[in-house]
Design an enzyme around this catalytic site. Structure first.
Site, short mmCIF file in Angstrom:
data_model
loop_
_atom_site.label_atom_id
_atom_site.label_comp_id
_atom_site.label_asym_id
_atom_site.label_seq_id
_atom_site.Cartn_x
_atom_site.Cartn_y
_atom_site.Cartn_z
N GLU A 181 0.85 -1.19 0.00
CA GLU A 181 0.00 0.00 0.00
C GLU A 181 0.88 1.22 0.00
O GLU A 181 1.79 1.32 0.81
CB GLU A 181 -0.83 0.09 1.29
N GLU B 129 -12.94 6.25 -0.41
CA GLU B 129 -13.74 5.40 0.47
C GLU B 129 -14.39 6.30 1.53
O GLU B 129 -13.78 6.65 2.53
CB GLU B 129 -12.88 4.33 1.12
N LYS C 125 -14.47 5.33 5.44
CA LYS C 125 -13.26 5.06 6.20
C LYS C 125 -13.28 5.88 7.48
O LYS C 125 -13.72 7.03 7.51
CB LYS C 125 -12.01 5.41 5.38
N GLU D 87 -9.75 12.88 8.06
CA GLU D 87 -10.53 13.10 6.85
C GLU D 87 -9.80 12.67 5.59
O GLU D 87 -10.41 12.12 4.66
CB GLU D 87 -10.90 14.58 6.75
#
Length: 344
Positions: free
Chosen positions: A265, A316, A319, A323
């Site tokens: 990731e 998303e 999530k 923010e």
């Protein structure tokens, strides 16, 4: 995803930095397909979007049947995640349980020929230490199950870590793993070495910069660094190279050489925080892609392309956390690019 904390020393700070890996051929550029949102298109639409953009490697975070079925029969290869909460049952039961889990949750929906990696858990050492004792036993059981199926040479098992499993990482040659994880890192690295699997790391230089701008410049994080550091006669001018090599040195310090590093990731947000913008996201991800495709490598491992999974396919909106975590999408839910990133 890890939100990396503020540390007080430069030595500790460097462990927050980006990590990127390499592979032995032209490094593929993958993308993470997170689905923590209520406005996303169906998986079949996402697959068509991936195909139309020439993306051939995707990370999935679980074994959702509809999603796997949508990828079945395509030319897209997958990294599939085993959720953290499944580890106790897979670690403490028989190999037959692991075989059954693989067959019923993965191979009944998609051919083994499309599976490149199985990532056992996500950031367990940082976020879910309860599962730490179950990590390597689960990997061993799944490996034996893959061996039984004749798939252990083609499907590699690993686990993705937060970049902060490093304690000392500046300069890179001084890097070491956090001693709090010492009991697991030895057996884990031995498993990776024995099975020819990579060390996987989730890394976010965006957070390194925003949490510690006094130590990390935006230019350095975006591959525009002008200052150069020399370590062991190797020259570093960006966070990308320095952090990969920090992990390589840390593994060598534990007695393990030659284990590749894969970034499971990494990305840059387009909104929700300081320096979060489409322009910066394009600069960061664009440089990651170019370096991978050109097999740039790092000062310690030159010429070995960095295999990277960019985060994320879509924003998303459900999530948690700060923010900006909701704004890593490279595409909008309508399939339009948030910025003009070229994957090939």
């Amino acid at each position: 995803m890890e939100i990396q904390p503020l540390f007080l020393s430069l030595t500790s700070l460097f462990c927050l930095f980006v990590l990127f890996p390499h592979s032995t051929a032209a490094a593929p550029i993958g993308i993470c397909y997170g689905r923590v949102a209520n406005n996303l298109p169906p998986p079949s639409t996402a697959v068509n979007l991936l195909k139309s953009n020439g993306i051939t490697t995707v990370r999935l975070f679980n074994t959702d049947p509809d999603t796997l079925t949508s990828f079945s029969g395509t030319s897209i290869s997958l990294m599939i995640g085993v959720p953290n909460e499944l580890l106790p049952s897979l670690a403490t039961t028989t190999i037959d349980t692991s075989l059954q889990w693989l067959q019923s949750n993965i191979f009944s929906h998609i051919s083994p020929t499309q599976i490149k990696y199985i990532a056992v858990g996500n950031e367990i050492l940082l976020k879910d230490p309860f599962y730490k004792p179950y990590l390597v036993p689960t990997m061993n059981n799944l490996y034996i199950a893959l061996q039984t199926l004749g798939l252990s040479d083609t499907i590699k098992l690993s686990t993705s870590h937060a970049a902060s499993i490093l304690m000392n990482s500046y300069p890179p040659s001084a890097s070491s793993f956090d001693p709090n994880h010492q009991s697991i890192m030895g057996p884990l690295l031995q498993f990776l070495k024995d099975t020819g699997s990579p060390l996987m790391v989730n890394v976010y230089p965006f957070f390194s910069f925003t949490n510690n701008p006094q130590f990390v410049s935006l230019n350095y994080a975006l591959f525009r660094g002008r200052n150069r550091e020399i370590d062991q006669n190797l020259v570093y001018d960006n966070l990308f190279d320095a952090t990969i090599d920090a992990f390589v040195y840390a593994m060598e310090r534990e007695g393990f050489e030659g284990i590749p590093v894969v970034v499971a990731e990494t990305g840059w947000p387009t909104g929700g925080g300081e320096a979060a913008s489409g322009e910066n996201a394009l600069a960061y991800n664009g440089n990651v892609v170019r370096r991978a495709l050109n097999d740039v490598g790092t000062p310690k491992r030159p010429g070995l392309g960095v295999e990277v999974f960019l985060f994320d396919l879509f924003d998303e909106n459900e999530k948690g956390g700060v923010e900006c975590e909701k704004h890593f999408g490279i595409f909008g839910a309508d399939g339009v690019k948030a910025y003009d990133l070229n994957f090939n």
